[in-house]
Design an enzyme around this catalytic site. Sequence first.
Site, PDB file in Angstrom:
ATOM      1  N   THR A 177       0.812  -1.198   0.000  1.00  0.00           N
ATOM      2  CA  THR A 177       0.000   0.000   0.000  1.00  0.00           C
ATOM      3  C   THR A 177       0.853   1.259   0.000  1.00  0.00           C
ATOM      4  O   THR A 177       1.886   1.305   0.647  1.00  0.00           O
ATOM      5  CB  THR A 177      -0.840  -0.019   1.291  1.00  0.00           C
ATOM      6  OG1 THR A 177      -1.616  -1.215   1.295  1.00  0.00           O
ATOM      7  CG2 THR A 177      -1.746   1.171   1.400  1.00  0.00           C
ATOM      8  N   ARG A 205     -12.585  -9.079  -2.545  1.00  0.00           N
ATOM      9  CA  ARG A 205     -12.098  -8.754  -1.204  1.00  0.00           C
ATOM     10  C   ARG A 205     -11.764  -7.264  -1.108  1.00  0.00           C
ATOM     11  O   ARG A 205     -11.146  -6.696  -1.990  1.00  0.00           O
ATOM     12  CB  ARG A 205     -10.856  -9.583  -0.893  1.00  0.00           C
ATOM     13  CG  ARG A 205     -10.215  -9.278   0.478  1.00  0.00           C
ATOM     14  CD  ARG A 205      -9.061  -8.290   0.355  1.00  0.00           C
ATOM     15  NE  ARG A 205      -8.291  -8.155   1.606  1.00  0.00           N
ATOM     16  CZ  ARG A 205      -7.306  -7.287   1.789  1.00  0.00           C
ATOM     17  NH1 ARG A 205      -6.954  -6.477   0.803  1.00  0.00           N
ATOM     18  NH2 ARG A 205      -6.674  -7.214   2.936  1.00  0.00           N
ATOM     19  N   VAL A 206     -12.217  -6.642  -0.039  1.00  0.00           N
ATOM     20  CA  VAL A 206     -11.892  -5.242   0.237  1.00  0.00           C
ATOM     21  C   VAL A 206     -11.143  -5.199   1.562  1.00  0.00           C
ATOM     22  O   VAL A 206     -11.599  -5.767   2.558  1.00  0.00           O
ATOM     23  CB  VAL A 206     -13.161  -4.365   0.312  1.00  0.00           C
ATOM     24  CG1 VAL A 206     -12.800  -2.935   0.692  1.00  0.00           C
ATOM     25  CG2 VAL A 206     -13.903  -4.395  -1.026  1.00  0.00           C
ATOM     26  N   ASP A 208      -8.426  -2.737   4.273  1.00  0.00           N
ATOM     27  CA  ASP A 208      -8.566  -1.551   5.125  1.00  0.00           C
ATOM     28  C   ASP A 208      -8.570  -0.241   4.351  1.00  0.00           C
ATOM     29  O   ASP A 208      -9.178   0.738   4.776  1.00  0.00           O
ATOM     30  CB  ASP A 208      -7.411  -1.500   6.130  1.00  0.00           C
ATOM     31  CG  ASP A 208      -6.064  -1.293   5.446  1.00  0.00           C
ATOM     32  OD1 ASP A 208      -5.442  -0.230   5.638  1.00  0.00           O
ATOM     33  OD2 ASP A 208      -5.619  -2.207   4.718  1.00  0.00           O
ATOM     34  N   THR A 228      -0.271   1.113   6.541  1.00  0.00           N
ATOM     35  CA  THR A 228       0.032   0.061   5.582  1.00  0.00           C
ATOM     36  C   THR A 228       0.307  -1.218   6.357  1.00  0.00           C
ATOM     37  O   THR A 228       0.746  -1.167   7.499  1.00  0.00           O
ATOM     38  CB  THR A 228       1.243   0.431   4.713  1.00  0.00           C
ATOM     39  OG1 THR A 228       1.638  -0.709   3.936  1.00  0.00           O
ATOM     40  CG2 THR A 228       2.433   0.871   5.563  1.00  0.00           C
ATOM     41  N   HIS A 230      -1.113  -5.545   6.954  1.00  0.00           N
ATOM     42  CA  HIS A 230      -2.133  -6.559   6.721  1.00  0.00           C
ATOM     43  C   HIS A 230      -3.507  -5.952   6.965  1.00  0.00           C
ATOM     44  O   HIS A 230      -3.872  -5.628   8.095  1.00  0.00           O
ATOM     45  CB  HIS A 230      -1.891  -7.772   7.627  1.00  0.00           C
ATOM     46  CG  HIS A 230      -2.889  -8.862   7.424  1.00  0.00           C
ATOM     47  ND1 HIS A 230      -3.261  -9.716   8.426  1.00  0.00           N
ATOM     48  CD2 HIS A 230      -3.605  -9.229   6.334  1.00  0.00           C
ATOM     49  CE1 HIS A 230      -4.178 -10.562   7.959  1.00  0.00           C
ATOM     50  NE2 HIS A 230      -4.389 -10.294   6.694  1.00  0.00           N
ATOM     51  N   GLY A 231      -4.282  -5.788   5.894  1.00  0.00           N
ATOM     52  CA  GLY A 231      -5.541  -5.050   5.958  1.00  0.00           C
ATOM     53  C   GLY A 231      -6.533  -5.560   6.976  1.00  0.00           C
ATOM     54  O   GLY A 231      -7.170  -4.772   7.690  1.00  0.00           O
TER      55      GLY A 231
END
Length: 320
Positions: A177, A205-206, A208, A228, A230-231
């Site tokens: 990100t 998939r969406v 953060d 940034t 792991h969402g």
Amino acid sequence: MAHGRSNGSDMLPVLVVHGGAGHVPEEYQQSVLAGVRAAVREGYAILQGQGSAMDAVVAAVTLLENNPSFNAGLGSVLNAKGDVEMDAIVMDGRDLTSGAVSAVKRLANPVQLARLVMDKTIHLCLTGEGANQFAREMGVPEVPEESLITDYSRMRWKKNLAPDANLVESLMGKMGTVGAVAVDAMGNIACATSTGGLPNKMEGRVGDTACIGCGGYADNKVGAASPTGHGEAIMKVVLARLILFHMEQGCSTEVAADKALAYMKERVGGVGGVVVVDPQGGWSARFSSRQMVWAAGQQNTLHFGLHAGEHFTQSTDDPN
């Protein structure tokens, strides 16, 4: 890991960017460092010309989306089907307006579409085909899917198809990100974040990035953060807003970021990083991952680093 002390309006304007948390293979380290420095020079020049914080963060993130070294725009990781689906968000600290897009395809610069969602609609987030339809209505050109896919992303996608592949670990194998936070000369604050998401993620998939308070938050009264990492972990602790909560309690940008990252690691086992600014021009680039590539512009000085404890400086006029 770095921070800047604040002591009044002489610290403004300021811009801080990141190019993702994780681990960068040695052969890519110079290119990602050059990428974040170029993004700061682009955005900081806007701020020096009395431009807005919002214009600066969007310009900086656009440059990173166009750079194949990062997981955003060109160079985005591929989903399980081998397609590119991207998320982005912007937020304006003046009145808490925000715009986001999620799972968008065939767009070179999702951050610019997120800005249009904020400026041209009554909504905060558009997703999938609806977001792409809005892009067409706004005259945003679609690009061929292949034009966003690098050989490196294709290679990683194939590698991750193996039954024993760890997608979260794989995320940490490439800078991820991208994001930016800024305070302009007027004291207005903004953030922008953009990503291609998790490697080999399920279609639709969406993470953060598109979620307000998770992938970004900006408030003139408190500051701004762009995370940034792991969402799913970031979403569970609402990381960006959690950092601003600590700042509301009197913590500096550095302490607030460290507290929130430590909580995310302890509570949900998540690692990541963040760039943060406060209204006085204080800033931090902090991370719990092995590395995070970051850069900042303030008082005609460009700050940058990648490894823990690293903090280099040069003039913002230096073209390299």
